[in-house]
Design a protein around this motif. Sequence first.
Motif, PDB file in Angstrom:
ATOM      1  N   ASP A 115      81.414  38.530 -97.241  1.00  0.00           N
ATOM      2  CA  ASP A 115      81.385  37.742 -96.006  1.00  0.00           C
ATOM      3  C   ASP A 115      82.411  38.203 -94.977  1.00  0.00           C
ATOM      4  O   ASP A 115      82.338  37.812 -93.815  1.00  0.00           O
ATOM      5  N   GLU A 116      83.374  39.030 -95.402  1.00  0.00           N
ATOM      6  CA  GLU A 116      84.382  39.519 -94.460  1.00  0.00           C
ATOM      7  C   GLU A 116      83.748  40.505 -93.492  1.00  0.00           C
ATOM      8  O   GLU A 116      82.870  41.279 -93.853  1.00  0.00           O
ATOM      9  N   GLY A 117      84.219  40.474 -92.268  1.00  0.00           N
ATOM     10  CA  GLY A 117      83.733  41.430 -91.285  1.00  0.00           C
ATOM     11  C   GLY A 117      84.356  42.798 -91.498  1.00  0.00           C
ATOM     12  O   GLY A 117      85.354  42.948 -92.203  1.00  0.00           O
ATOM     13  N   ILE A 118      83.752  43.792 -90.889  1.00  0.00           N
ATOM     14  CA  ILE A 118      84.293  45.146 -90.971  1.00  0.00           C
ATOM     15  C   ILE A 118      85.314  45.293 -89.844  1.00  0.00           C
ATOM     16  O   ILE A 118      85.000  45.018 -88.686  1.00  0.00           O
ATOM     17  N   PRO A 119      86.533  45.706 -90.167  1.00  0.00           N
ATOM     18  CA  PRO A 119      87.568  45.850 -89.128  1.00  0.00           C
ATOM     19  C   PRO A 119      87.142  46.852 -88.052  1.00  0.00           C
ATOM     20  O   PRO A 119      86.485  47.852 -88.341  1.00  0.00           O
ATOM     21  N   ASP A 120      87.542  46.560 -86.815  1.00  0.00           N
ATOM     22  CA  ASP A 120      87.194  47.428 -85.685  1.00  0.00           C
ATOM     23  C   ASP A 120      87.671  48.863 -85.884  1.00  0.00           C
ATOM     24  O   ASP A 120      86.971  49.804 -85.517  1.00  0.00           O
ATOM     25  N   LYS A 121      88.864  49.036 -86.455  1.00  0.00           N
ATOM     26  CA  LYS A 121      89.379  50.395 -86.674  1.00  0.00           C
ATOM     27  C   LYS A 121      88.453  51.180 -87.588  1.00  0.00           C
ATOM     28  O   LYS A 121      88.213  52.367 -87.378  1.00  0.00           O
ATOM     29  N   PHE A 122      87.927  50.522 -88.596  1.00  0.00           N
ATOM     30  CA  PHE A 122      87.024  51.189 -89.524  1.00  0.00           C
ATOM     31  C   PHE A 122      85.714  51.536 -88.836  1.00  0.00           C
ATOM     32  O   PHE A 122      85.173  52.638 -89.012  1.00  0.00           O
ATOM     33  N   LEU A 123      85.196  50.617 -88.027  1.00  0.00           N
ATOM     34  CA  LEU A 123      83.970  50.894 -87.278  1.00  0.00           C
ATOM     35  C   LEU A 123      84.167  52.064 -86.323  1.00  0.00           C
ATOM     36  O   LEU A 123      83.276  52.907 -86.172  1.00  0.00           O
ATOM     37  N   ASP A 124      85.344  52.126 -85.676  1.00  0.00           N
ATOM     38  CA  ASP A 124      85.649  53.251 -84.776  1.00  0.00           C
ATOM     39  C   ASP A 124      85.671  54.575 -85.537  1.00  0.00           C
ATOM     40  O   ASP A 124      85.140  55.579 -85.059  1.00  0.00           O
ATOM     41  N   LEU A 125      86.265  54.560 -86.725  1.00  0.00           N
ATOM     42  CA  LEU A 125      86.296  55.786 -87.531  1.00  0.00           C
ATOM     43  C   LEU A 125      84.887  56.222 -87.932  1.00  0.00           C
ATOM     44  O   LEU A 125      84.567  57.414 -87.911  1.00  0.00           O
ATOM     45  N   LEU A 126      84.050  55.273 -88.303  1.00  0.00           N
ATOM     46  CA  LEU A 126      82.667  55.603 -88.670  1.00  0.00           C
ATOM     47  C   LEU A 126      81.902  56.183 -87.480  1.00  0.00           C
ATOM     48  O   LEU A 126      81.131  57.128 -87.630  1.00  0.00           O
ATOM     49  N   GLU A 127      82.155  55.618 -86.310  1.00  0.00           N
ATOM     50  CA  GLU A 127      81.497  56.117 -85.104  1.00  0.00           C
ATOM     51  C   GLU A 127      81.941  57.549 -84.791  1.00  0.00           C
ATOM     52  O   GLU A 127      81.119  58.412 -84.468  1.00  0.00           O
ATOM     53  N   LYS A 128      83.228  57.826 -84.936  1.00  0.00           N
ATOM     54  CA  LYS A 128      83.739  59.181 -84.704  1.00  0.00           C
ATOM     55  C   LYS A 128      83.162  60.162 -85.721  1.00  0.00           C
ATOM     56  O   LYS A 128      82.856  61.307 -85.374  1.00  0.00           O
ATOM     57  N   LEU A 129      83.019  59.714 -86.960  1.00  0.00           N
ATOM     58  CA  LEU A 129      82.420  60.564 -87.981  1.00  0.00           C
ATOM     59  C   LEU A 129      80.975  60.899 -87.627  1.00  0.00           C
ATOM     60  O   LEU A 129      80.551  62.056 -87.741  1.00  0.00           O
ATOM     61  N   ASP A 130      80.226  59.897 -87.191  1.00  0.00           N
ATOM     62  CA  ASP A 130      78.837  60.145 -86.774  1.00  0.00           C
ATOM     63  C   ASP A 130      78.775  61.148 -85.629  1.00  0.00           C
ATOM     64  O   ASP A 130      77.936  62.054 -85.629  1.00  0.00           O
ATOM     65  N   GLU A 131      79.667  60.989 -84.655  1.00  0.00           N
ATOM     66  CA  GLU A 131      79.686  61.912 -83.519  1.00  0.00           C
ATOM     67  C   GLU A 131      80.001  63.336 -83.982  1.00  0.00           C
ATOM     68  O   GLU A 131      79.359  64.293 -83.538  1.00  0.00           O
ATOM     69  N   ALA A 132      80.978  63.477 -84.859  1.00  0.00           N
ATOM     70  CA  ALA A 132      81.357  64.796 -85.362  1.00  0.00           C
ATOM     71  C   ALA A 132      80.197  65.427 -86.142  1.00  0.00           C
ATOM     72  O   ALA A 132      79.929  66.622 -86.008  1.00  0.00           O
ATOM     73  N   GLU A 133      79.505  64.628 -86.960  1.00  0.00           N
ATOM     74  CA  GLU A 133      78.365  65.159 -87.701  1.00  0.00           C
ATOM     75  C   GLU A 133      77.242  65.586 -86.770  1.00  0.00           C
ATOM     76  O   GLU A 133      76.614  66.624 -86.974  1.00  0.00           O
ATOM     77  N   ASN A 134      76.978  64.801 -85.736  1.00  0.00           N
ATOM     78  CA  ASN A 134      75.940  65.151 -84.765  1.00  0.00           C
ATOM     79  C   ASN A 134      76.285  66.428 -84.019  1.00  0.00           C
ATOM     80  O   ASN A 134      75.410  67.270 -83.780  1.00  0.00           O
TER      81      ASN A 134
END
Length: 66
Positions: free
Chosen positions: A40-59
């Motif tokens: 039920d805990e939300g995903i911290p914004d810092k973690f979401l930002d890291l995931l987004e950067k990873l997606d960008e790097a992979e793309n």
Amino acid sequence: MNMFQSDQDPSEKGTSPTVSDSGRTVISRKLRELYDTVQDEGIPDKFLDLLEKLDEAENKAKASRG
């Protein structure tokens, strides 16, 4: 000793420690409560930002290869 170790040495007793059905029920309920709390805990914004950067790097890596 960590939380998964018995305070009894199995070699002293000749068998492994056992857990009663009621003990298993309590353990199962507590594990489910812990899992539900974490789920039920939300995903911290810092973690979401890291995931987004990873997606960008992979793309970018895929685009430069293709």
